[in-house]
Design a protein around this motif. Structure first.
Motif, PDB file in Angstrom:
ATOM      1  N   THR A 114     -33.919  79.157 -22.521  1.00 53.58           N
ATOM      2  CA  THR A 114     -32.598  78.566 -22.383  1.00 53.58           C
ATOM      3  C   THR A 114     -32.411  77.376 -23.316  1.00 53.58           C
ATOM      4  N   ILE A 115     -31.225  77.303 -23.910  1.00 54.46           N
ATOM      5  CA  ILE A 115     -30.808  76.120 -24.658  1.00 54.46           C
ATOM      6  C   ILE A 115     -29.504  75.648 -24.020  1.00 54.46           C
ATOM      7  N   LEU A 116     -29.426  74.370 -23.725  1.00 53.91           N
ATOM      8  CA  LEU A 116     -28.287  73.832 -22.984  1.00 53.91           C
ATOM      9  C   LEU A 116     -27.611  72.713 -23.763  1.00 53.91           C
ATOM     10  N   ASP A 117     -26.291  72.716 -23.731  1.00 56.03           N
ATOM     11  CA  ASP A 117     -25.484  71.629 -24.284  1.00 56.03           C
ATOM     12  C   ASP A 117     -24.586  71.127 -23.162  1.00 56.03           C
ATOM     13  N   THR A 118     -24.815  69.914 -22.700  1.00 60.30           N
ATOM     14  CA  THR A 118     -24.023  69.359 -21.601  1.00 60.30           C
ATOM     15  C   THR A 118     -22.817  68.576 -22.109  1.00 60.30           C
ATOM     16  N   GLY A 119     -22.556  68.648 -23.384  1.00 64.67           N
ATOM     17  CA  GLY A 119     -21.369  68.008 -23.935  1.00 64.67           C
ATOM     18  C   GLY A 119     -21.353  66.505 -23.815  1.00 64.67           C
ATOM     19  N   GLY A 120     -22.527  65.899 -23.667  1.00 66.17           N
ATOM     20  CA  GLY A 120     -22.605  64.447 -23.543  1.00 66.17           C
ATOM     21  C   GLY A 120     -22.743  63.968 -22.116  1.00 66.17           C
ATOM     22  N   ALA A 121     -22.516  64.852 -21.137  1.00 67.79           N
ATOM     23  CA  ALA A 121     -22.685  64.476 -19.726  1.00 67.79           C
ATOM     24  C   ALA A 121     -24.160  64.575 -19.343  1.00 67.79           C
ATOM     25  N   LYS A 122     -24.562  63.850 -18.304  1.00 67.25           N
ATOM     26  CA  LYS A 122     -25.939  63.906 -17.837  1.00 67.25           C
ATOM     27  C   LYS A 122     -26.158  65.187 -17.028  1.00 67.25           C
ATOM     28  N   LEU A 123     -27.346  65.773 -17.189  1.00 67.75           N
ATOM     29  CA  LEU A 123     -27.661  67.003 -16.467  1.00 67.75           C
ATOM     30  C   LEU A 123     -27.555  66.805 -14.960  1.00 67.75           C
ATOM     31  N   VAL A 124     -28.015  65.678 -14.465  1.00 70.31           N
ATOM     32  CA  VAL A 124     -27.957  65.430 -13.027  1.00 70.31           C
ATOM     33  C   VAL A 124     -26.516  65.430 -12.525  1.00 70.31           C
ATOM     34  N   ASP A 125     -25.571  64.990 -13.378  1.00 66.84           N
ATOM     35  CA  ASP A 125     -24.166  64.998 -12.972  1.00 66.84           C
ATOM     36  C   ASP A 125     -23.649  66.417 -12.814  1.00 66.84           C
ATOM     37  N   PHE A 126     -24.089  67.317 -13.701  1.00 63.34           N
ATOM     38  CA  PHE A 126     -23.713  68.723 -13.558  1.00 63.34           C
ATOM     39  C   PHE A 126     -24.267  69.291 -12.263  1.00 63.34           C
ATOM     40  N   VAL A 127     -25.516  68.963 -11.953  1.00 65.47           N
ATOM     41  CA  VAL A 127     -26.148  69.478 -10.736  1.00 65.47           C
ATOM     42  C   VAL A 127     -25.362  69.069  -9.498  1.00 65.47           C
ATOM     43  N   PHE A 128     -25.024  67.804  -9.385  1.00 69.97           N
ATOM     44  CA  PHE A 128     -24.294  67.341  -8.211  1.00 69.97           C
ATOM     45  C   PHE A 128     -22.857  67.851  -8.204  1.00 69.97           C
ATOM     46  N   THR A 129     -22.283  68.060  -9.378  1.00 67.71           N
ATOM     47  CA  THR A 129     -20.922  68.593  -9.455  1.00 67.71           C
ATOM     48  C   THR A 129     -20.857  70.006  -8.887  1.00 67.71           C
ATOM     49  N   LEU A 130     -21.911  70.797  -9.097  1.00 65.39           N
ATOM     50  CA  LEU A 130     -21.913  72.195  -8.659  1.00 65.39           C
ATOM     51  C   LEU A 130     -22.542  72.409  -7.289  1.00 65.39           C
ATOM     52  N   LYS A 131     -22.877  71.307  -6.595  1.00 65.42           N
ATOM     53  CA  LYS A 131     -23.669  71.454  -5.375  1.00 65.42           C
ATOM     54  C   LYS A 131     -22.981  72.217  -4.253  1.00 65.42           C
ATOM     55  N   ASP A 132     -21.648  72.295  -4.255  1.00 66.41           N
ATOM     56  CA  ASP A 132     -20.937  72.965  -3.159  1.00 66.41           C
ATOM     57  C   ASP A 132     -20.629  74.432  -3.448  1.00 66.41           C
ATOM     58  N   ILE A 133     -21.018  74.924  -4.615  1.00 65.67           N
ATOM     59  CA  ILE A 133     -20.723  76.308  -4.985  1.00 65.67           C
ATOM     60  C   ILE A 133     -21.828  77.221  -4.472  1.00 65.67           C
ATOM     61  N   ARG A 134     -21.430  78.288  -3.778  1.00 66.15           N
ATOM     62  CA  ARG A 134     -22.372  79.256  -3.229  1.00 66.15           C
ATOM     63  C   ARG A 134     -22.107  80.630  -3.856  1.00 66.15           C
ATOM     64  N   PRO A 135     -22.996  81.592  -3.640  1.00 61.42           N
ATOM     65  CA  PRO A 135     -22.791  82.917  -4.245  1.00 61.42           C
ATOM     66  C   PRO A 135     -21.419  83.516  -3.968  1.00 61.42           C
ATOM     67  N   ASP A 136     -20.910  83.370  -2.756  1.00 58.72           N
ATOM     68  CA  ASP A 136     -19.605  83.942  -2.428  1.00 58.72           C
ATOM     69  C   ASP A 136     -18.455  83.196  -3.097  1.00 58.72           C
ATOM     70  N   ASP A 137     -18.762  82.051  -3.697  1.00 57.92           N
ATOM     71  CA  ASP A 137     -17.739  81.272  -4.394  1.00 57.92           C
ATOM     72  C   ASP A 137     -17.677  81.613  -5.882  1.00 57.92           C
ATOM     73  N   ILE A 138     -18.496  82.558  -6.312  1.00 53.94           N
ATOM     74  CA  ILE A 138     -18.495  82.985  -7.713  1.00 53.94           C
ATOM     75  C   ILE A 138     -17.538  84.166  -7.848  1.00 53.94           C
ATOM     76  N   ILE A 139     -16.485  84.004  -8.622  1.00 55.70           N
ATOM     77  CA  ILE A 139     -15.428  85.013  -8.731  1.00 55.70           C
ATOM     78  C   ILE A 139     -15.495  85.659 -10.118  1.00 55.70           C
ATOM     79  N   MET A 140     -15.716  86.957 -10.129  1.00 56.74           N
ATOM     80  CA  MET A 140     -15.866  87.695 -11.378  1.00 56.74           C
ATOM     81  C   MET A 140     -14.514  88.194 -11.875  1.00 56.74           C
ATOM     82  N   VAL A 141     -14.214  87.917 -13.142  1.00 52.81           N
ATOM     83  CA  VAL A 141     -12.910  88.256 -13.710  1.00 52.81           C
ATOM     84  C   VAL A 141     -13.102  89.064 -14.989  1.00 52.81           C
TER      85      VAL A 141
END
Length: 367
Positions: free
Chosen positions: A290-317
Motif C-alpha cells: 500500500t501507498i497512501l497520500d493523506t493530502g496533508g492530514a494526519k493519519l490518526v485524524d482519518f482513523v477517528f473520522t471513519l470510526k463510526d462507519i461499519r460494513p453496512d454503511d458502505i454503499i456500492m455505486v
C-alpha cells in the motif's frame, strides 16, 4: 493478469474501518501500526485542480486505485506494463457515518494529452513518464490518473490510496479467506484445475483471444452460483473475472465491491478486532502493498473520522446503471458515461448523493 480487489485501494476502508471498530485502545495501537506499516508519499499534486486540501472536517473524497503488472502476450514470464483496472471514488459525506464507493469502468473514454484513450491508460502514462524508483513512478501514475478523473467528474480529492495484487493476497491470507455469494456463473481465465485436481495459474492472450498455460487434461476454474467460503486465491480470482460475465466490467465491479465488503466484515469480526496480534498482522500485510497520500492530514485524524462507519454503511455505486454503454472509435471500444452518470458525479460535488440514489436506484450495486 492479477487484477485484484487487492487492487482496490478500498483496503483504505478495510484497514481504517477495522482499526476504528475496535475501541479506543485498538485505535491507538493499530494507528501506530499503520504509521509504521504503510508507505506514505504525495500522489495528488497539492498544486493541481484535483487537490481538495487537507481539511477533513466536512465531506471527504478519496481516490482508490488498484494496480497490477500485466503479463505480456508472448508468455507468462514476461511483463509489459502496469495497469490500473480498478478505479474507485470513495465519498464520505460531511456526517462521516457512511461511505459511497463509485466505481469508474476501466474502459471509460477520456482525453489524455489530447488523445482519446481509456481511463486505465492514465496511470501507465504517468508511471512510464517518470524517472526514478518504483515509488516515484507509482506516485506519478496516480497523479496523472487523479487529474484525469477530475477532468471527467469534477471531483477533487483529499487523498489517495494505491494497492497492488501481490501484497493484497497477504491480507486475505491473514483473514483466512471470506464468505461470499456468487450470483452469476463466472469462468476464470487466470486459474485452472490440472488433471490431479491442483490449481495452477493461466493467462489470457488478448491478441488471440485465448487462455494460455492450460495444463494437459486441465479445465478452467468455474465459480458456480451459490454462497460459500472462499480461499484467498479463489476470492481474488472471482473478483478479477469480467470476460464471461453478462455486463463485463460492471459485473466485475460488483463482485470486487462484494469482496471488499466481505473483507471489512471479516476484519471487523470479534476474532480479528479483539486479537491485537492478528489485527497487527492484517495491517502489516496490507501495508506491504500500500501507498497512501493523506493530502496533508494526519493519519490518526482519518482513523477517528471513519470510526463510526461499519460494513453496512458502505454503499456500492455503479455508473450507467450497471449497463454497458459502448462506442466504437478506430476499431477500439470505449465505455461512455451517460448523462445520469455525470449527474451522479455532480451529486458528489453537491453533497446530494443520497437524494440522487433514491431517485435512481438502478445506480446502486446489488448486495
Amino acid at each position: 493478469m492479477h487484477v485484484l480487489w487487492a487492487k482496490l485501494g478500498v483496503v483504505f476502508g478495510a484497514l481504517l474501518m477495522t482499526v476504528s471498530g475496535g475501541g479506543l485502545i485498538a485505535v491507538r495501537l493499530a494507528t501506530a501500526k499503520l504509521d509504521s506499516s504503510i508507505t506514505t508519499t504525495e500522489m495528488i499534486d497539492s498544486k493541481s485542480e484535483a487537490y481538495a486540501g487537507s481539511n477533513i472536517d466536512g465531506a471527504i473524497n478519496l481516490l482508490l486505485v488498484g494496480i497490477d503488472v500485466e503479463p505480456s502476450y508472448t508468455g507468462p514470464g514476461e511483463r509489459e506494463g502496469v495497469l490500473s483496472d480498478t478505479i474507485v471514488v470513495m465519498h464520505i459525506p460531511h456526517s462521516h457515518d457512511r461511505a459511497y464507493l463509485l466505481s469508474i469502468p476501466r474502459d471509460t473514454k477520456v482525453t489524455i494529452g489530447g488523445r482519446t484513450e481509456k481511463i486505465n491508460a492514465a496511470f501507465g502514462h504517468g508511471y512510464r513518464g517518470k524517472q526514478g524508483g518504483e515509488l516515484e513512478k507509482r506516485a506519478a501514475g496516480v497523479r496523472m490518473l487523479s487529474d484525469t478523473v477530475f477532468k471527467l467528474t469534477g471531483i477533487k480529492f483529499h487523498g489517495a490510496m494505491l494497492i497492488d495484487f501481490d501484497g493484497f493476497r497477504g491480507v486475505l491470507e491473514e483473514l483466512g479467506g471470506v464468505e461470499m455469494c456468487v450470483d452469476q456463473r463466472a469462468t476464470s481465465i487466470h486459474l485452472a484445475w490440472d488433471a490431479q485436481g491442483n490449481i495452477v495459474s493461466t493467462w489470457y492472450d488478448d491478441v488471440n483471444k485465448k487462455v494460455r498455460g492450460m495444463p494437459q487434461g486441465g479445465r478452467s476454474v468455474v465459480h458456480e452460483v451459490g454462497c460459500r467460503s472462499f480461499t484467498p486465491e479463489l476470492a481474488l480470482d472471482y473478483a478479477r473475472i469480467r470476460k464471461s460475465l453478462e455486463n463485463g466490467d460492471y459485473d466485475r465491479q460488483k463482485n470486487q465491491q462484494k469482496l471488499i465488503k466481505a473483507m471489512v466484515g471479516k476484519a471487523m469480526s470479534k476474532g480479528v478486532v479483539t486479537d491485537v496480534n492478528r489485527l497487527n498482522r492484517v495491517i502489516e500485510a496490507g501495508g506491504k502493498a500500500t501507498i497512501l497520500d493523506t493530502g496533508g492530514a494526519k493519519l490518526v485524524d482519518f482513523v477517528f473520522t471513519l470510526k463510526d462507519i461499519r460494513p453496512d454503511d458502505i454503499i456500492m455505486v455503479r455508473t450507467n446503471g450497471g449497463r454497458v454503454n459502448p462506442v466504437e472509435i478506430g476499431n477500439t471500444s470505449y465505455e461512455v458515461l451517460d448523462a445520469q452518470s455525470l449527474r451522479l458525479f455532480q451529486s458528489v460535488r453537491d453533497e446530494t448523493v443520497q437524494q440522487f440514489l433514491v431517485s435512481h436506484p438502478e445506480f446502486l450495486s446489488p448486495s
